[in-house]
Design an enzyme around this catalytic site. Structure first.
Site, short mmCIF file in Angstrom:
data_model
loop_
_atom_site.label_atom_id
_atom_site.label_comp_id
_atom_site.label_asym_id
_atom_site.label_seq_id
_atom_site.Cartn_x
_atom_site.Cartn_y
_atom_site.Cartn_z
N TYR A 1 6.18 -4.46 5.40
CA TYR A 1 5.07 -3.73 4.78
C TYR A 1 5.42 -3.31 3.35
O TYR A 1 4.65 -3.54 2.41
CB TYR A 1 4.70 -2.50 5.61
CG TYR A 1 3.64 -1.66 4.92
CD1 TYR A 1 2.29 -1.95 5.08
CD2 TYR A 1 3.99 -0.60 4.08
CE1 TYR A 1 1.32 -1.22 4.41
CE2 TYR A 1 3.03 0.13 3.41
CZ TYR A 1 1.70 -0.17 3.59
OH TYR A 1 0.75 0.55 2.91
N TRP B 1 1.53 6.28 -9.56
CA TRP B 1 2.06 4.93 -9.31
C TRP B 1 0.97 3.87 -9.32
O TRP B 1 1.28 2.69 -9.33
CB TRP B 1 2.83 4.91 -7.99
CG TRP B 1 2.10 5.55 -6.83
CD1 TRP B 1 1.17 4.98 -6.03
CD2 TRP B 1 2.24 6.91 -6.40
NE1 TRP B 1 0.72 5.88 -5.11
CE2 TRP B 1 1.36 7.08 -5.30
CE3 TRP B 1 3.02 7.99 -6.81
CZ2 TRP B 1 1.24 8.30 -4.62
CZ3 TRP B 1 2.90 9.19 -6.13
CH2 TRP B 1 2.02 9.34 -5.05
N ARG B 2 -0.28 4.30 -9.33
CA ARG B 2 -1.37 3.33 -9.46
C ARG B 2 -1.62 2.97 -10.92
O ARG B 2 -2.43 2.08 -11.21
CB ARG B 2 -2.66 3.89 -8.84
CG ARG B 2 -2.64 3.88 -7.32
CD ARG B 2 -3.92 4.44 -6.75
NE ARG B 2 -4.01 4.20 -5.31
CZ ARG B 2 -4.95 4.70 -4.51
NH1 ARG B 2 -5.89 5.49 -5.03
NH2 ARG B 2 -4.96 4.42 -3.23
N CYS C 1 -18.74 8.55 5.74
CA CYS C 1 -19.41 7.36 5.21
C CYS C 1 -20.33 7.68 4.04
O CYS C 1 -20.21 7.10 2.95
CB CYS C 1 -20.23 6.69 6.32
SG CYS C 1 -19.36 6.49 7.88
N CYS D 1 -13.22 6.18 5.47
CA CYS D 1 -13.11 5.82 6.89
C CYS D 1 -11.92 6.52 7.53
O CYS D 1 -11.03 5.90 8.09
CB CYS D 1 -12.99 4.30 7.03
SG CYS D 1 -13.41 3.69 8.68
N ASP E 1 -2.14 -1.54 7.24
CA ASP E 1 -1.54 -0.31 7.73
C ASP E 1 -2.53 0.36 8.68
O ASP E 1 -3.57 -0.22 9.04
CB ASP E 1 -1.14 0.62 6.57
CG ASP E 1 -2.33 1.15 5.78
OD1 ASP E 1 -3.50 0.77 6.08
OD2 ASP E 1 -2.11 1.96 4.86
N GLU F 1 6.57 3.93 -2.62
CA GLU F 1 6.33 3.40 -1.28
C GLU F 1 7.31 3.99 -0.27
O GLU F 1 6.92 4.35 0.85
CB GLU F 1 6.45 1.88 -1.29
CG GLU F 1 5.29 1.16 -1.97
CD GLU F 1 3.98 1.34 -1.24
OE1 GLU F 1 3.99 1.47 0.01
OE2 GLU F 1 2.94 1.36 -1.92
N THR G 1 5.52 11.11 4.09
CA THR G 1 5.08 12.28 3.35
C THR G 1 3.67 12.05 2.83
O THR G 1 3.34 10.96 2.37
CB THR G 1 6.04 12.55 2.17
OG1 THR G 1 7.39 12.59 2.65
CG2 THR G 1 5.71 13.87 1.48
N LEU H 1 11.56 14.78 2.22
CA LEU H 1 10.91 13.49 2.16
C LEU H 1 11.13 12.64 3.40
O LEU H 1 10.93 11.43 3.37
CB LEU H 1 11.39 12.72 0.92
CG LEU H 1 10.88 13.27 -0.41
CD1 LEU H 1 11.65 12.66 -1.57
CD2 LEU H 1 9.39 13.02 -0.56
#
Length: 305
Positions: A130, A32-33, A202, A196, A148, A45, A51, A90
């Site tokens: 959101y 989806w990116r 890091c 993070c 988020d 989304e 999930t 889901l």
């Protein structure tokens, strides 16, 4: 001068550039990116609300194979969509119902074209602030800063933002470059998901904000409380899912037959008996997913269509 600009002492542009460069250099390649299709992004989304992303990939591909467009989903039998959702585990099945109804709204109320602003997207069934902002950002590059759990953790650690929703919203908005919601929101969520984490990575993840990060400099990696997902095994959610799957396979089922199929220790008059089963069915009926009828004096359950 904004709050974050003062804290960064003029390095805001460098902070922004470092994060975007880190993200564009290497990030998790979720399908989806690779799209700006609002329907495909909305499905991802809604699926990812309960999930893990790695599990969503297979379900997302299968869902789009079956209902490849918003028109196809709007024309689908709702019970089939709900049964798919349950089979894929889901999360709450009413999300499937809302997604189906939202598709109908896009077709009927918006002429088949997705609205493009967070405010308009929030008019769709089951689409909260959101999700509306995420779709506006990733489909149309027209969103606000996403906040988020991961983003809160990043901002709290990196810039010592207090654990306060208004403060998080304010700093997240100040940090996001104007007109860059698509890449920025993807990047800062990726930072929280990869570097993070609750247990920070890091150096291993090459966090691009180490030179500015308060936690990295001080060694104090505390973060806002993160709510934990209740166990699925043995939960009411698990048994509701079993009910949906069975009713998807059968036109209707008598209550005791249904009870014995979803739980091996079901006993009509026991702790896990008719009273317990009727409570589950009441929940599903309230969500518009199941209906109960009387057949020759015997109660039966069926999927609401």
């Amino acid at each position: 001068m904004t709050e974050i600009e003062g804290a960064l002492d003029g390095d805001t542009d460098a902070v922004r550039a470092a994060l975007v460069e880190w993200y564009e250099d290497d990030h998790r390649d979720y399908p989806w990116r690779r799209t700006d299709d609002a329907y495909e992004i909305l499905v991802s989304e809604v699926m990812s609300q309960q999930t893990q992303l790695d599990r969503v990939v297979e379900a997302w591909d299968a869902f789009l194979d079956r209902w490849p467009t918003v028109d196809a989903l709007a024309d689908a039998d709702r019970s089939e969509v709900v049964a798919f959702w349950s089979d894929q585990r889901l999360g709450y099945n009413n999300r499937a119902r809302y997604l189906h109804e939202a598709a109908g709204q896009v077709v009927d109320d918006f002429g088949g074209e997705f609205p493009q602003t967070p405010a308009e997207l929030s008019e769709l069934m089951g689409v909260g602030p959101y999700t509306a902002n995420a779709v506006a950002s990733f489909a149309f590059n027209n969103g606000d800063a996403v906040v988020d759990t991961n983003v809160k953790r990043v901002l709290h650690r990196a810039f010592d933002v207090p654990d306060d929703d208004a403060a998080f919203e304010r700093v997240a908005s100040d940090l996001m470059p104007p007109g860059e919601s698509r890449v920025w929101n993807n990047a800062i969520m990726e930072l929280g998901g990869v570097a993070c984490q609750k247990n920070p990575r890091c150096d291993e993840a090459g966090c691009p904000w180490r030179e500015w990060c308060d936690a990295y400099q001080t060694g104090d990696f505390t973060a806002p409380d993160v709510p934990t997902q209740p166990s699925f095994e043995g939960s009411r959610r698990q048994f509701r899912g079993r009910i949906i799957r069975l009713l998807g396979e059968h036109e209707e089922m008598e209550l005791d037959a249904l009870g014995h199929r979803i739980r091996v220790d079901y006993a009509p008059d026991g702790d896990y008996g008719r009273e317990w089963l009727c409570g589950l069915l009441d929940d599903l009926e309230a969500d518009g997913l199941v209906a109960t009828d009387d057949r020759d004096g015997e109660p039966v359950a069926r999927l609401e269509r």
